[in-house]
Each structure stands twice: as C-alpha cells, then as structure tokens.
Design a protein around this motif. Sequence first.
Motif, mmCIF file in Angstrom:
data_model
loop_
_atom_site.group_PDB
_atom_site.id
_atom_site.type_symbol
_atom_site.label_atom_id
_atom_site.label_comp_id
_atom_site.label_asym_id
_atom_site.label_seq_id
_atom_site.Cartn_x
_atom_site.Cartn_y
_atom_site.Cartn_z
ATOM 1 N N ALA A 175 33.690 40.938 26.864
ATOM 2 C CA ALA A 175 35.050 41.057 26.345
ATOM 3 C C ALA A 175 35.945 39.934 26.860
ATOM 4 N N ILE A 176 35.759 39.542 28.115
ATOM 5 C CA ILE A 176 36.517 38.408 28.657
ATOM 6 C C ILE A 176 36.175 37.146 27.884
ATOM 7 N N GLU A 177 34.894 36.953 27.627
ATOM 8 C CA GLU A 177 34.448 35.774 26.884
ATOM 9 C C GLU A 177 35.047 35.747 25.483
ATOM 10 N N GLU A 178 35.125 36.883 24.832
ATOM 11 C CA GLU A 178 35.676 36.944 23.476
ATOM 12 C C GLU A 178 37.156 36.582 23.448
ATOM 13 N N ARG A 179 37.893 36.992 24.472
ATOM 14 C CA ARG A 179 39.340 36.772 24.492
ATOM 15 C C ARG A 179 39.718 35.432 25.105
ATOM 16 N N SER A 180 38.976 35.010 26.110
ATOM 17 C CA SER A 180 39.326 33.797 26.860
ATOM 18 C C SER A 180 38.058 33.016 27.156
ATOM 19 N N GLY A 181 37.477 32.483 26.102
ATOM 20 C CA GLY A 181 36.165 31.846 26.206
ATOM 21 C C GLY A 181 36.091 30.693 27.185
ATOM 22 N N GLY A 182 37.196 30.007 27.424
ATOM 23 C CA GLY A 182 37.156 28.865 28.329
ATOM 24 C C GLY A 182 37.537 29.190 29.755
ATOM 25 N N ALA A 183 37.770 30.464 30.045
ATOM 26 C CA ALA A 183 38.269 30.833 31.375
ATOM 27 C C ALA A 183 37.172 30.777 32.432
ATOM 28 N N ARG A 184 37.554 30.392 33.607
ATOM 29 C CA ARG A 184 36.684 30.475 34.775
ATOM 30 C C ARG A 184 36.878 31.860 35.383
ATOM 31 N N VAL A 185 35.794 32.580 35.619
ATOM 32 C CA VAL A 185 35.872 33.943 36.135
ATOM 33 C C VAL A 185 35.336 33.962 37.562
ATOM 34 N N ILE A 186 36.146 34.497 38.471
ATOM 35 C CA ILE A 186 35.748 34.672 39.861
ATOM 36 C C ILE A 186 35.791 36.155 40.181
ATOM 37 N N ALA A 187 34.632 36.745 40.407
ATOM 38 C CA ALA A 187 34.553 38.149 40.807
ATOM 39 C C ALA A 187 34.720 38.225 42.322
ATOM 40 N N THR A 188 35.455 39.223 42.775
ATOM 41 C CA THR A 188 35.648 39.397 44.216
ATOM 42 C C THR A 188 34.853 40.600 44.692
ATOM 43 N N GLY A 189 34.071 40.404 45.742
ATOM 44 C CA GLY A 189 33.256 41.482 46.279
ATOM 45 C C GLY A 189 34.097 42.487 47.049
ATOM 46 N N TYR A 190 33.484 43.626 47.344
ATOM 47 C CA TYR A 190 34.162 44.678 48.092
ATOM 48 C C TYR A 190 33.983 44.455 49.592
ATOM 49 N N LEU A 191 35.106 44.335 50.292
ATOM 50 C CA LEU A 191 35.053 44.198 51.744
ATOM 51 C C LEU A 191 34.471 45.476 52.345
ATOM 52 N N PRO A 192 33.499 45.365 53.243
ATOM 53 C CA PRO A 192 32.841 46.567 53.781
ATOM 54 C C PRO A 192 33.721 47.339 54.741
ATOM 55 N N LEU A 193 33.755 48.653 54.548
ATOM 56 C CA LEU A 193 34.473 49.523 55.476
ATOM 57 C C LEU A 193 33.732 49.666 56.799
ATOM 58 N N LEU A 194 32.410 49.581 56.739
ATOM 59 C CA LEU A 194 31.573 49.827 57.909
ATOM 60 C C LEU A 194 30.409 48.852 57.880
ATOM 61 N N ALA A 195 30.015 48.373 59.036
ATOM 62 C CA ALA A 195 28.860 47.480 59.158
ATOM 63 C C ALA A 195 27.774 48.177 59.963
ATOM 64 N N PRO A 196 26.521 47.753 59.830
ATOM 65 C CA PRO A 196 25.454 48.361 60.626
ATOM 66 C C PRO A 196 25.766 48.263 62.120
ATOM 67 N N GLY A 197 25.605 49.353 62.814
ATOM 68 C CA GLY A 197 25.855 49.355 64.250
ATOM 69 C C GLY A 197 27.285 49.624 64.655
ATOM 70 N N ASP A 198 28.198 49.707 63.678
ATOM 71 C CA ASP A 198 29.594 50.003 64.009
ATOM 72 C C ASP A 198 29.718 51.374 64.673
ATOM 73 N N ARG A 199 30.405 51.407 65.774
ATOM 74 C CA ARG A 199 30.710 52.666 66.459
ATOM 75 C C ARG A 199 32.160 52.597 66.922
ATOM 76 N N CYS A 200 32.962 53.514 66.466
ATOM 77 C CA CYS A 200 34.354 53.551 66.897
ATOM 78 C C CYS A 200 34.874 54.965 66.737
ATOM 79 N N THR A 201 36.005 55.227 67.330
ATOM 80 C CA THR A 201 36.577 56.573 67.305
ATOM 81 C C THR A 201 36.794 57.070 65.890
ATOM 82 N N GLU A 202 37.223 56.161 65.015
ATOM 83 C CA GLU A 202 37.555 56.562 63.647
ATOM 84 C C GLU A 202 36.366 57.145 62.895
ATOM 85 N N VAL A 203 35.160 56.717 63.231
ATOM 86 C CA VAL A 203 33.990 57.177 62.469
ATOM 87 C C VAL A 203 33.018 57.992 63.326
#
Length: 286
Positions: A175-203
């Motif tokens: 759909a993006i291509e159909e509307r804005s065929g010349g656009a550069r698209v940058i997808a942003t990943g999801y910042l992780p809430l937790l990493a392997p080995g994380d230990r803290c009071t909150e979790v």
Amino acid sequence: MRSALASAPVVLASLGLAACGSAVPAPVDVSAPVQVARDYVALGDSYAALGGTSADTTGPDHCLRSSDNYPAGVLADARVTGRDATCQGAVTADLLRPRHTGSGTIPAQLDALTDSTELVTLSIGGNDIGFGDIAGCFLTAMLAGRESDCAAAWKESVAARMTGLPAQLDEVYRAIEERSGGARVIATGYLPLLAPGDRCTEVELLGDADRAWVVSLTDEVNRIAAEAAERHGAEIVLPEAAENHTGCAAPGDRWVDFLGSETGAFPMHPTPAGQAVMADAVLEKL
C-alpha cells in the motif's frame, strides 16, 4: 537526499566597471549541493507515538501522539518536513483503513501519504501479535505483587498471531508503494523491555519462563519486521546496544521502562530518552 547541482560553474570577472576603491565581489560557489527538505510521514503504533507523559500531544486525543516522540525528533531536523500520523494501539489494519474509536473515527494512516512523499518511517506489528494483552498481563502481576504466569496464558494465541504477521506487513508495504512509489521506507525495531540475564526489582515477580518468553517475543517480532523490510527494499533501524538500556537499566539509562514512574514514560513503552535515540538512529540513515 535530493540535491540541486549547478549545471556549470559561474565565473565572475572584473570588467573594469567597479568604482575606484570598491571591492570586487567574491566568486559565488554554486557547485555545492543545495539541501532540499524531504517530505516525511511517520506511520505506526504507540512505540512511535508515545513519548513522555507530560509532553504535549497532537492529532486525535485518542492517539496520544507526543511532541517528544521519535517522529517529532526527525521532523525537528532541517533535512525533513512533513507530518506524524502515528497512533497508540494501532495495528496494521489501521494503517490501511479508518479506525473507529469511542471518541470518533481516525483516518487510515496511509491517507497521509502522497505521490510526493519521500521518506516514511514505520513502527507496526507489536499490537497485531497482542502486545497490549502481554504488557497488561505483566503489569497486572507487578502491581499486584504476585508472580506472573503470562506465557502460559498467552503463548499459544500470540504464536498464532505471529504466523500471520508477515502477510500483514506485506500488505502495508504494498500500500505504501502504491501511494508513494518513490519513498524511502525506514522501519524502526522495537526496543527490548528485557534482555537475557536482566535481574532487577521491577521484574523480580516474573517467572523464568516469562522472562525468556518476553525476550524471545521482541527478538521474533523484530526479525519478522526486518525480513519484511528486506522483501520490499526498505531498511530497518534499531539503536546499537539497546539490550543495555532495558527497563532494568539505571533510570537515566533506560530507553524503555516497565512502570515509567522514574523516567516520565508510559508503562511498558519507550522513555523520552529512548525516543530521542531512535530519532537519531533514523537521522543517521539520512
């Protein structure tokens, strides 16, 4: 970035027309590229829309589109101009079709695109797999002071939704291509809430199975997003060392937060610092 280059250098010569004692104008360098602001549209969900809880918001009230989210950071750069169409709670269908809420109808986010759009950022997919349900389960356990058991409750349904996500992302990209065929698209990943080995009071109330599951979920949705971007000639951005800036980091180092009370963030979402670093990561691509 589009540049306007002079077709030929301009040569200035003194023809003896200057008044006696007046300085001859210095040659003007027109060979340097002229920066033209890119027409930019931000699309996505709460990981793009939400910034600090005290920040001003724009657009429909329901969207909580913050003045300090990463699209705002991108728009603050002189190289871009455009608009933020992100909205909290959005799923892929909300980019394609109008969204009906208790406070009214929100236009399809892709309505913001035109044939002159040159840059698009995209943060979508988390709600399609049930991020709200998952975050709500963990948050409820934390606030109630009991050990979580979210994987057992949601793992099967989330896995089924994850299976359908690639096709949903493909539909958005087409759909993006159909509307804005010349656009550069940058997808942003999801910042992780937790990493392997994380230990803290909150979790501390998260069981081992839940810890492993939430880490794997972020990795999986980011993998699917990256593969979709690759299929459609787009790019994906995730700030380096994000695993060192989870909800278990010191408050000043958090790019995401579980409760948000120490960072001014919405629970289970990026902090203002996390939004700023994502904006920088997008701008570095330019």
